[in-house]
Scaffold this motif. Structure first.
Motif, PDB file in Angstrom:
ATOM      1  N   SER A  41      -1.460  -1.985   7.907  1.00 40.92           N
ATOM      2  CA  SER A  41      -2.304  -2.200   9.090  1.00 40.92           C
ATOM      3  C   SER A  41      -3.163  -3.450   8.904  1.00 40.92           C
ATOM      4  O   SER A  41      -3.291  -3.971   7.793  1.00 40.92           O
ATOM      5  CB  SER A  41      -3.196  -0.955   9.239  1.00 40.92           C
ATOM      6  OG  SER A  41      -4.182  -1.141  10.222  1.00 40.92           O
ATOM      7  N   GLY A  42      -3.717  -3.923   9.994  1.00 39.59           N
ATOM      8  CA  GLY A  42      -4.800  -4.916   9.983  1.00 39.59           C
ATOM      9  C   GLY A  42      -4.578  -6.158   9.141  1.00 39.59           C
ATOM     10  O   GLY A  42      -3.570  -6.858   9.265  1.00 39.59           O
TER      11      GLY A  42
ATOM     12  N   GLY B 221      -8.375   0.067   1.919  1.00 41.81           N
ATOM     13  CA  GLY B 221      -9.322   0.472   2.964  1.00 41.81           C
ATOM     14  C   GLY B 221     -10.762   0.263   2.529  1.00 41.81           C
ATOM     15  O   GLY B 221     -11.049  -0.009   1.369  1.00 41.81           O
TER      16      GLY B 221
ATOM     17  N   PRO C  46      -8.019  -1.463  13.191  1.00 46.93           N
ATOM     18  CA  PRO C  46      -8.472  -0.069  13.271  1.00 46.93           C
ATOM     19  C   PRO C  46      -9.763   0.189  12.492  1.00 46.93           C
ATOM     20  O   PRO C  46     -10.579   1.025  12.868  1.00 46.93           O
ATOM     21  CB  PRO C  46      -7.291   0.711  12.674  1.00 46.93           C
ATOM     22  CG  PRO C  46      -6.095  -0.158  12.953  1.00 46.93           C
ATOM     23  CD  PRO C  46      -6.589  -1.579  12.833  1.00 46.93           C
TER      24      PRO C  46
HETATM   25  P1  NAD Z   1      -7.258  -1.284   8.463  1.00 44.79           P
HETATM   26  O1  NAD Z   1      -7.832   0.072   8.573  1.00 44.79           O
HETATM   27  O2  NAD Z   1      -6.578  -1.904   9.629  1.00 44.79           O
HETATM   28  O3  NAD Z   1      -6.219  -1.334   7.241  1.00 44.79           O
HETATM   29  C1  NAD Z   1      -6.539  -0.790   5.989  1.00 44.79           C
HETATM   30  C2  NAD Z   1      -5.281  -0.722   5.154  1.00 44.79           C
HETATM   31  O4  NAD Z   1      -5.606  -0.195   3.866  1.00 44.79           O
HETATM   32  C3  NAD Z   1      -4.218   0.209   5.727  1.00 44.79           C
HETATM   33  O5  NAD Z   1      -2.943  -0.257   5.340  1.00 44.79           O
HETATM   34  C4  NAD Z   1      -4.527   1.523   5.026  1.00 44.79           C
HETATM   35  O6  NAD Z   1      -3.419   2.406   4.963  1.00 44.79           O
HETATM   36  C5  NAD Z   1      -4.869   1.004   3.645  1.00 44.79           C
HETATM   37  N1  NAD Z   1      -5.708   1.932   2.893  1.00 44.79           N
HETATM   38  C6  NAD Z   1      -6.809   2.589   3.339  1.00 44.79           C
HETATM   39  N2  NAD Z   1      -7.320   3.340   2.339  1.00 44.79           N
HETATM   40  C7  NAD Z   1      -6.521   3.141   1.264  1.00 44.79           C
HETATM   41  C8  NAD Z   1      -6.522   3.645  -0.049  1.00 44.79           C
HETATM   42  N3  NAD Z   1      -7.457   4.512  -0.455  1.00 44.79           N
HETATM   43  N4  NAD Z   1      -5.540   3.249  -0.895  1.00 44.79           N
HETATM   44  C9  NAD Z   1      -4.584   2.388  -0.500  1.00 44.79           C
HETATM   45  N5  NAD Z   1      -4.534   1.881   0.735  1.00 44.79           N
HETATM   46  C10 NAD Z   1      -5.495   2.243   1.607  1.00 44.79           C
HETATM   47  O7  NAD Z   1      -8.470  -2.192   7.973  1.00 44.79           O
HETATM   48  P2  NAD Z   1      -8.611  -3.777   7.868  1.00 44.79           P
HETATM   49  O8  NAD Z   1      -9.566  -4.200   8.915  1.00 44.79           O
HETATM   50  O9  NAD Z   1      -7.307  -4.424   7.737  1.00 44.79           O
HETATM   51  O10 NAD Z   1      -9.414  -3.874   6.511  1.00 44.79           O
HETATM   52  C11 NAD Z   1      -8.871  -4.266   5.273  1.00 44.79           C
HETATM   53  C12 NAD Z   1     -10.031  -4.373   4.296  1.00 44.79           C
HETATM   54  O11 NAD Z   1     -10.905  -5.413   4.734  1.00 44.79           O
HETATM   55  C13 NAD Z   1     -10.867  -3.094   4.239  1.00 44.79           C
HETATM   56  O12 NAD Z   1     -11.315  -2.903   2.917  1.00 44.79           O
HETATM   57  C14 NAD Z   1     -12.022  -3.407   5.161  1.00 44.79           C
HETATM   58  O13 NAD Z   1     -13.163  -2.652   4.870  1.00 44.79           O
HETATM   59  C15 NAD Z   1     -12.219  -4.888   4.857  1.00 44.79           C
HETATM   60  N6  NAD Z   1     -12.942  -5.589   5.903  1.00 44.79           N
HETATM   61  C16 NAD Z   1     -12.438  -5.668   7.156  1.00 44.79           C
HETATM   62  C17 NAD Z   1     -13.150  -6.345   8.119  1.00 44.79           C
HETATM   63  C18 NAD Z   1     -12.627  -6.520   9.520  1.00 44.79           C
HETATM   64  O14 NAD Z   1     -13.276  -7.228  10.291  1.00 44.79           O
HETATM   65  N7  NAD Z   1     -11.511  -5.921   9.896  1.00 44.79           N
HETATM   66  C19 NAD Z   1     -14.389  -6.924   7.811  1.00 44.79           C
HETATM   67  C20 NAD Z   1     -14.873  -6.822   6.510  1.00 44.79           C
HETATM   68  C21 NAD Z   1     -14.130  -6.155   5.560  1.00 44.79           C
END
Ligand code: NAD
Length: 263
Positions: free
Chosen positions: A17-18, A94, A193
């Protein structure tokens, strides 16, 4: 621009994802052979099938939970078994839950540090020797704007990712002369998400509709919108490129101007 990644191998976390998915997609489009990992399930398999068919490259799937202390050795071993070696490592999984910073607990800290610091550091530590021997490697971690400007309700994230950033900055100097670079990207608010669920949690906490929370959040971003995952994935791919070989120990924001700090 050809990033010089054709035929390289890449291991990408949180790729169902993401931001992880967008990074995997850019690397696949540049001709990398991939192993992608997350906790498993249909979404991960779907992404792998999609990337295989769109980019005609090899994409293997590994299931592991980054909050599990056994995850790093399991993922490293599985990746080496399917790829043979790992040139490019994208550290990502995540994020931890929002919490009142004055009401954290030991279990929350243990989980957050395992998820955000110990697992990625151990995974990188296991794969670095091969990169150094081959005298080429790229490690990129997806961190957060919270590393530079703490996010009030995300203290587990602010602290856990800062620990990872400190390790990265230190290790980058130790491996720079071996052709291995280590860099971080700092997403601000990118439409995924995760951001949706954080906005939802805030809406429930303050008792306001999510639309209002979202528009307040967007109003705080100079660009006036949330980012798109591919806008971060493209930077990850660049940092993995041949051309980025002299860039190491850096942390670059992709935040539409959100972070109001120097540099
Ligand atoms: P997302 O929820 O779209 O994707 C998260 C991904 O990590 C998914 O593939 C999920 O299955 C996987 N995942 C979740 N928990 C896991 C675990 N315990 N072990 C292995 N895989 C796991 O989120 P995203 O927005 O793509 O975020 C990715 C990272 O970047 C996260 O750590 C999030 O906190 C961080 N982040 C995102 C943003 C943003 O603006 N989207 C901003 C700051 C930080």
């Amino acid at each position: 621009m050809d990033l010089g990644l054709n035929g390289r191998t890449a291991l990408v976390g949180g790729a169902s994802s993401g931001l992880g998915r967008a990074s995997a997609e850019w690397l696949a489009s540049e001709g990398c052979r991939l192993a992608i990992w997350a906790r498993g399930g249909e979404a991960l398999e779907r992404v792998a099938a999609d990337l295989r068919s769109r980019y005609e490259t090899e994409v293997s799937v590994i299931a592991a939970d980054a909050a599990d202390p056994e995850a790093a050795p399991r993922v490293a071993e599985a990746a080496l078994a399917v790829l043979g070696w790992v040139d490019v490592l994208v550290l990502n999984a995540g994020g931890p839950p929002p919490v009142d910073p004055t009401a954290t607990d030991r279990a929350g800290w243990n989980r957050a540090f395992q998820l955000l610091a110990i697992t990625p550091i151990e995974l990188a530590t296991l794969l670095l020797p091969g990169m150094r021997e081959r005298r080429w490697g790229r490690i990129v971690a997806i961190l957060s704007s919270g590393v530079r400007q703490p996010i009030p309700e995300l203290v587990y994230s602010n602290a856990g990712r800062s620990a990872l950033a400190a390790w990265m900055k230190t290790a980058a100097r130790a491996v720079a002369s071996d052709g291995v670079t280590i860099n971080g990207v700092l997403p601000g608010r990118i439409q995924t998400p995760r951001i949706e669920s954080l906005d939802q949690a805030r809406a429930e906490r303050v008792g306001e509709p999510i639309e209002r929370i979202r528009s307040e959040s967007i109003a705080s971003i100079p660009a006036g919108r949330y980012g798109r995952p591919e806008e971060l994935g493209s930077l990850v791919a660049y940092l993995c490129s041949e051309q980025a070989g002299y860039q190491t120990g850096t942390f670059t924001a992709v935040d539409g101007g959100l972070i109001n700090a120097l540099p």
